[in-house]
Design a protein around this motif. Structure first.
Motif, mmCIF file in Angstrom:
data_model
loop_
_atom_site.group_PDB
_atom_site.id
_atom_site.type_symbol
_atom_site.label_atom_id
_atom_site.label_comp_id
_atom_site.label_asym_id
_atom_site.label_seq_id
_atom_site.Cartn_x
_atom_site.Cartn_y
_atom_site.Cartn_z
ATOM 1 N N ALA A 108 -3.479 -7.842 6.035
ATOM 2 C CA ALA A 108 -3.893 -9.009 5.252
ATOM 3 C C ALA A 108 -4.278 -8.836 3.843
ATOM 4 C CB ALA A 108 -5.273 -9.498 5.735
ATOM 5 N N ALA A 109 -4.509 -7.284 3.503
ATOM 6 C CA ALA A 109 -4.847 -6.941 2.222
ATOM 7 C C ALA A 109 -3.708 -6.373 1.238
ATOM 8 C CB ALA A 109 -5.986 -5.968 1.971
ATOM 9 N N SER A 110 -2.618 -6.691 2.022
ATOM 10 C CA SER A 110 -1.243 -5.951 1.781
ATOM 11 C C SER A 110 -0.992 -4.386 1.436
ATOM 12 C CB SER A 110 -0.732 -6.550 0.209
ATOM 13 O OG SER A 110 -0.262 -7.835 0.330
ATOM 14 N N ARG A 111 -1.944 -3.838 2.514
ATOM 15 C CA ARG A 111 -1.725 -2.325 2.726
ATOM 16 C C ARG A 111 -0.884 -2.314 3.753
ATOM 17 N NH1 ARG A 111 -8.038 -2.784 2.772
ATOM 18 N NH2 ARG A 111 -7.328 -3.507 4.887
ATOM 19 N N SER A 112 0.172 -1.229 3.467
ATOM 20 C CA SER A 112 1.257 -0.800 4.412
ATOM 21 C C SER A 112 0.514 -0.127 5.560
ATOM 22 C CB SER A 112 2.166 0.190 3.841
ATOM 23 O OG SER A 112 2.622 -0.407 2.682
ATOM 24 N N THR A 113 0.916 -0.663 6.747
ATOM 25 C CA THR A 113 0.535 -0.025 7.886
ATOM 26 C C THR A 113 1.727 0.207 9.028
ATOM 27 O OG1 THR A 113 0.219 -2.346 9.086
ATOM 28 C CG2 THR A 113 -1.571 -1.511 8.063
ATOM 29 N N PRO A 114 1.552 1.127 9.854
ATOM 30 C CA PRO A 114 2.615 1.133 10.832
ATOM 31 C C PRO A 114 3.306 -0.045 11.621
ATOM 32 C CG PRO A 114 0.803 2.926 11.335
ATOM 33 C CD PRO A 114 0.319 1.824 10.338
ATOM 34 N N GLY A 115 4.344 0.106 11.613
ATOM 35 C CA GLY A 115 5.208 -0.873 12.415
ATOM 36 C C GLY A 115 6.035 0.036 13.315
ATOM 37 N N LEU A 116 7.316 -0.066 13.217
ATOM 38 C CA LEU A 116 8.299 0.703 14.078
ATOM 39 C C LEU A 116 8.280 2.110 13.698
ATOM 40 C CD1 LEU A 116 11.222 -1.758 14.450
ATOM 41 C CD2 LEU A 116 9.483 -0.877 16.313
ATOM 42 N N ALA A 117 7.813 2.535 12.472
ATOM 43 C CA ALA A 117 7.463 3.722 11.877
ATOM 44 C C ALA A 117 5.963 4.162 12.157
ATOM 45 C CB ALA A 117 7.643 3.664 10.429
ATOM 46 N N GLU A 118 5.525 4.894 13.125
ATOM 47 C CA GLU A 118 4.112 5.031 13.477
ATOM 48 C C GLU A 118 3.424 5.934 12.312
ATOM 49 O OE1 GLU A 118 3.927 6.532 17.596
ATOM 50 O OE2 GLU A 118 5.307 8.156 17.068
ATOM 51 N N SER A 119 4.197 6.776 11.639
ATOM 52 C CA SER A 119 3.661 7.417 10.620
ATOM 53 C C SER A 119 4.652 7.963 9.704
ATOM 54 C CB SER A 119 3.091 8.782 11.244
ATOM 55 O OG SER A 119 4.108 9.502 11.558
#
Length: 191
Positions: free
Chosen positions: A27-38
């Motif tokens: 929600a704050a436009s920070r990149s978080t894991p999706g299909l890439a867990e790290s």
């Protein structure tokens, strides 16, 4: 329904239900894991991504080769609203293992993670199929929260929950997205 054809809000909104990206934005436009867990930045131009174990809606395992094919297709598919904006800094990609992706950029790219959040993953074997195959549902195979059940142009898209998804299970077994272009009809439908 082609996740790489037109980068515009309506298409991206529908695609986000069927197809997942390597990176998501919170929600704050920070990149978080999706299909890439790290991921980690190895130097100014080399990124290493560890991909999560996930399966497409047809049961096939997701690999780094699928990610490479998806990113290439998003870059190369001719379009008036191209995804090339998000892939233009990628110089090369390699898969040293099935769940490991290396990306080299042509210079430092602090926006790469945000850019990767825009590109949806498809099976590598579908990278060469025509947009019509996505639109008729034959190639609409993703790892999103939903799978395509029906698409009626200018009317609706019917989606069913993807129970085999890697992420949290959503509470809805079916969702219907309706396209209502007339302002009055849209307001009446809401009321």
């Amino acid at each position: 329904l082609d996740p790489h054809l037109q980068s515009n809000a309506p298409n991206n909104a529908v695609a986000s239900h069927i197809f997942d990206a390597l990176v998501t934005n919170d929600a704050a436009s920070r990149s978080t894991p999706g299909l890439a867990e790290s991921w980690r930045l190895l130097d100014d131009t080399h990124w290493e991504f560890q991909l999560r174990e996930a399966r497409f809606s047809d049961g096939a395992a997701f690999t780094a080769e699928d990610a490479i094919a998806s990113l290439r297709r998003a870059n190369d598919l001719p379009s008036t609203a191209s995804f090339r904006t998000y892939t233009r800094s990628i110089k090369s990609m390699s898969a040293p293992g099935p769940n490991r992706l290396l990306i080299e950029t042509d210079g430092p790219d602090p926006l790469l993670l945000n850019s990767l959040s825009r590109i949806r993953m498809i099976p590598a074997r579908l990278a060469g199929v025509a947009t019509a195959e996505f639109n008729n549902g034959a190639a609409a195979i993703g790892m999103g929260a939903f799978v395509l059940r029906e698409s009626v142009p200018s009317s609706h898209v019917r989606l069913a929950r993807h129970d085999g998804r890697w992420g949290p299970r959503l509470p809805w077994s079916e969702v219907v997205l309706r396209m209502v272009t007339d302002d009055g009809a849209r307001l009446a439908a809401l009321l």
